[in-house]
Design an enzyme around this catalytic site. Sequence first.
Site, short mmCIF file in Angstrom:
data_model
loop_
_atom_site.label_atom_id
_atom_site.label_comp_id
_atom_site.label_asym_id
_atom_site.label_seq_id
_atom_site.Cartn_x
_atom_site.Cartn_y
_atom_site.Cartn_z
N SER A 88 -28.25 3.05 10.40
CA SER A 88 -29.05 3.96 11.24
C SER A 88 -30.00 3.16 12.13
O SER A 88 -30.36 3.61 13.22
CB SER A 88 -29.83 4.95 10.37
OG SER A 88 -30.57 4.28 9.38
N HIS A 128 -34.96 -2.84 6.85
CA HIS A 128 -35.39 -1.58 7.47
C HIS A 128 -34.24 -0.58 7.56
O HIS A 128 -34.48 0.63 7.55
CB HIS A 128 -36.00 -1.85 8.86
CG HIS A 128 -37.40 -2.38 8.78
ND1 HIS A 128 -38.25 -2.42 9.86
CD2 HIS A 128 -38.10 -2.89 7.73
CE1 HIS A 128 -39.42 -2.93 9.47
NE2 HIS A 128 -39.34 -3.24 8.20
N ARG A 165 -34.74 -8.78 8.26
CA ARG A 165 -35.66 -7.65 8.34
C ARG A 165 -34.93 -6.39 8.82
O ARG A 165 -35.23 -5.28 8.38
CB ARG A 165 -36.83 -7.98 9.28
CG ARG A 165 -37.91 -6.93 9.30
CD ARG A 165 -39.23 -7.50 9.79
NE ARG A 165 -40.32 -6.56 9.58
CZ ARG A 165 -40.92 -5.89 10.56
NH1 ARG A 165 -40.54 -6.07 11.81
NH2 ARG A 165 -41.91 -5.06 10.29
N HIS A 207 -40.51 -13.40 3.33
CA HIS A 207 -41.55 -13.84 4.26
C HIS A 207 -41.68 -15.35 4.31
O HIS A 207 -42.64 -15.88 4.86
CB HIS A 207 -42.88 -13.14 3.94
CG HIS A 207 -42.84 -11.66 4.22
ND1 HIS A 207 -43.77 -10.77 3.76
CD2 HIS A 207 -41.94 -10.91 4.91
CE1 HIS A 207 -43.45 -9.53 4.15
NE2 HIS A 207 -42.34 -9.60 4.85
N THR A 208 -40.72 -16.04 3.75
CA THR A 208 -40.61 -17.50 3.93
C THR A 208 -40.05 -17.85 5.30
O THR A 208 -40.22 -18.95 5.79
CB THR A 208 -39.71 -18.10 2.81
OG1 THR A 208 -39.63 -19.51 2.97
CG2 THR A 208 -38.30 -17.57 2.88
N PRO A 228 -42.76 0.53 4.01
CA PRO A 228 -44.01 -0.04 3.49
C PRO A 228 -44.78 -0.76 4.60
O PRO A 228 -44.17 -1.39 5.47
CB PRO A 228 -43.53 -1.03 2.41
CG PRO A 228 -42.10 -1.31 2.71
CD PRO A 228 -41.57 -0.10 3.41
N ASN A 269 -40.68 -0.94 14.22
CA ASN A 269 -39.50 -1.68 14.71
C ASN A 269 -39.57 -2.12 16.17
O ASN A 269 -39.09 -3.19 16.53
CB ASN A 269 -38.25 -0.82 14.53
CG ASN A 269 -37.88 -0.63 13.06
OD1 ASN A 269 -38.28 -1.43 12.22
ND2 ASN A 269 -37.13 0.41 12.76
N ASP A 276 -27.03 2.36 6.13
CA ASP A 276 -26.03 3.15 6.86
C ASP A 276 -26.02 2.79 8.35
O ASP A 276 -25.52 3.57 9.17
CB ASP A 276 -26.31 4.65 6.70
CG ASP A 276 -27.59 5.08 7.40
OD1 ASP A 276 -28.45 4.19 7.67
OD2 ASP A 276 -27.75 6.26 7.71
C1 HEM Z 1 -43.02 -5.52 0.47
C2 HEM Z 1 -43.23 -4.83 1.57
C3 HEM Z 1 -43.12 -5.44 2.93
C4 HEM Z 1 -44.04 -5.33 3.92
C5 HEM Z 1 -45.32 -4.55 3.88
C6 HEM Z 1 -43.55 -6.11 5.04
C7 HEM Z 1 -44.20 -6.23 6.26
C8 HEM Z 1 -43.81 -7.06 7.28
C9 HEM Z 1 -44.50 -7.21 8.53
C10 HEM Z 1 -45.73 -6.43 8.95
C11 HEM Z 1 -43.86 -8.16 9.25
C12 HEM Z 1 -44.25 -8.68 10.63
C13 HEM Z 1 -43.65 -7.82 11.71
C14 HEM Z 1 -44.22 -8.15 13.07
O1 HEM Z 1 -45.43 -8.29 13.18
O2 HEM Z 1 -43.42 -8.26 14.03
C15 HEM Z 1 -42.75 -8.61 8.46
C16 HEM Z 1 -41.86 -9.58 8.83
C17 HEM Z 1 -40.71 -9.87 8.13
N1 HEM Z 1 -40.30 -9.27 6.97
FE1 HEM Z 1 -41.36 -8.06 5.79
N2 HEM Z 1 -42.36 -6.68 4.70
C18 HEM Z 1 -42.06 -6.29 3.42
C19 HEM Z 1 -40.91 -6.59 2.73
C20 HEM Z 1 -39.83 -7.26 3.28
C21 HEM Z 1 -38.52 -7.30 2.71
C22 HEM Z 1 -38.09 -6.53 1.47
C23 HEM Z 1 -37.77 -8.09 3.53
C24 HEM Z 1 -36.32 -8.44 3.42
C25 HEM Z 1 -35.55 -8.21 2.38
C26 HEM Z 1 -38.64 -8.55 4.60
C27 HEM Z 1 -38.28 -9.43 5.60
C28 HEM Z 1 -39.09 -9.80 6.64
C29 HEM Z 1 -38.72 -10.84 7.59
C30 HEM Z 1 -37.49 -11.72 7.56
C31 HEM Z 1 -39.75 -10.87 8.55
C32 HEM Z 1 -39.81 -11.76 9.80
C33 HEM Z 1 -39.12 -11.01 10.93
C34 HEM Z 1 -38.93 -11.82 12.20
O3 HEM Z 1 -39.26 -13.00 12.26
O4 HEM Z 1 -38.43 -11.22 13.14
N3 HEM Z 1 -39.87 -8.01 4.42
N4 HEM Z 1 -42.75 -7.92 7.26
#
Ligand code: HEM
Length: 316
Positions: free
Chosen positions: A74, A64, A60, A190-191, A160, A92, A72
């Site tokens: 940042s 970001h 993540r 999100h797996t 997003p 973040n 970069d």
């Molecule tokens: C498509 C748009 C996306 C949205 C709206 C989104 C939104 C979110 C949100 C809201 C969370 C939970 C954060 C929290 O509550 O602490 C999350 C977790 C996560 N997202 Fe996404 N995400 C998106 C795409 C992506 C992409 C492109 C990646 C990686 C290439 C990604 C990787 C992750 C990972 C690995 C987590 C778990 C983080 C953790 O366990 O610390 N997401 N995402």
Amino acid sequence: MESIVAILSSLILIFSAFSPGSSLNFTYYDKTCPRAESIISNIVKSAVSANRTVPAGLLRMHFHDCFIRGCDASVLLDSKGNNKAEKAGIANVNSLHAFFVIDSAKKAVEASCPGVVSCADILALATRDAVVLSGGPTWDVPKGRKDGRASKASDTNTLPAPFFNISQLQQSFAQRGLSIEDVVALSGSHTIGVSHCSSFENRIRKFNATHDIDPSMQPSFAQSLRGICPINSGNPVTQMVPPANTFNNTYYKLVLQGKGLFSSDHALLSTPKTKELVSKFASSPEAFRKAFAASMIKMSSIVGGEEIRRNCRVIN
Ligand code: HEM
Ligand SMILES: *[C@@H]1O[C@H](CO)[C@@H](O)[C@H](O)[C@H]1NC(C)=O
Ligand SMILES: *[C@@H]1O[C@H](CO)[C@@H](O)[C@H](O)[C@H]1NC(C)=O
Ligand SMILES: *[C@@H]1O[C@H](CO)[C@@H](O)[C@H](O)[C@H]1NC(C)=O
Ligand SMILES: *[C@@H]1O[C@H](CO)[C@@H](O)[C@H](O)[C@H]1NC(C)=O
Ligand SMILES: *[C@@H]1O[C@H](CO)[C@@H](O)[C@H](O)[C@H]1NC(C)=O
């Protein structure tokens, strides 16, 4: 008029994101720091074996980073004086983690080849390693990114959001030169990892005037989330795809069952094209692995930045 301006500004964003992409290549450090990749791999390996939350944190963090000013580093800069950095932005703060892994990798790489390897490349490589260690696909990481000299918390407003619908997701990715296929493939991230209740609580209580719960959510799934997220419970986290931090295509199977955590997950079913991709990735682990690796290379090739930082938390 407004839409012409929007189209033009998207084109400019795409152009500026991709024009220096050609500066990356696979052999970038072959002469100047040939051991960089193995040094980083070893650090990531020991961090992950000590703590299974690390891969999701790095994945993540890289996402970001790349979505703001290009990849970069940042996102790694600390706030300084009056400047609140990206890591202090709403999306973040209290959420991104595992920065210590990049700090130790940088330290180890600097000891071997000082001032040569960018923090942005270290994050891109560490992310690839973390995905592999979680059971995901591997890919060759093109290198040569530079570290940026700016980081602003307010920029994180352009990331997003979990309540985005499919057109908002598509637009957010298109502004970075990424396609709707990339939206679907990268959402498979999100797996692994966790989400705070605050990221989806609008769906499980007081959804709107006629529905307390988002009707697109599978009812027993919604009930179990209510149990995990009681009112006034201090915003705990839930595993996005139980039972473990294993990188596979289970996410897509759950989305098809109405068990996607975010509206943005469920939104992937709202157009024929994206729904078809979700079904394809749900039924073919190989198709998902291939698409994910290709989309990660695309995302991590959005470049920016101008220097090689000595310390990933501060500009030189
Ligand atoms: C498509 C748009 C996306 C949205 C709206 C989104 C939104 C979110 C949100 C809201 C969370 C939970 C954060 C929290 O509550 O602490 C999350 C977790 C996560 N997202 Fe996404 N995400 C998106 C795409 C992506 C992409 C492109 C990646 C990686 C290439 C990604 C990787 C992750 C990972 C690995 C987590 C778990 C983080 C953790 O366990 O610390 N997401 N995402
Ligand atoms: C990779 O990029 C570096 C720096 O731009 C350059 O010196 C090197 O020749 C490039 N390697 C290849 C194979 O293009
Ligand atoms: C695991 O790492 C995370 C940061 O990624 C940290 O918040 C957590 O405290 C660590 N857990 C343990 C048991 O060290
Ligand atoms: C998505 O949300 C935006 C902003 O709220 C709205 O203008 C648009 O019509 C929505 N699109 C779809 C497909 O629901
Ligand atoms: C609440 O959301 C559902 C599902 O999106 C929709 O069918 C319904 O019309 C909404 N109700 C109101 C009052 O907006
Ligand atoms: C994905 O990994 C989880 C956890 O190891 C496992 O329970 C599940 O069966 C796997 N799913 C697929 C589709 O491989």
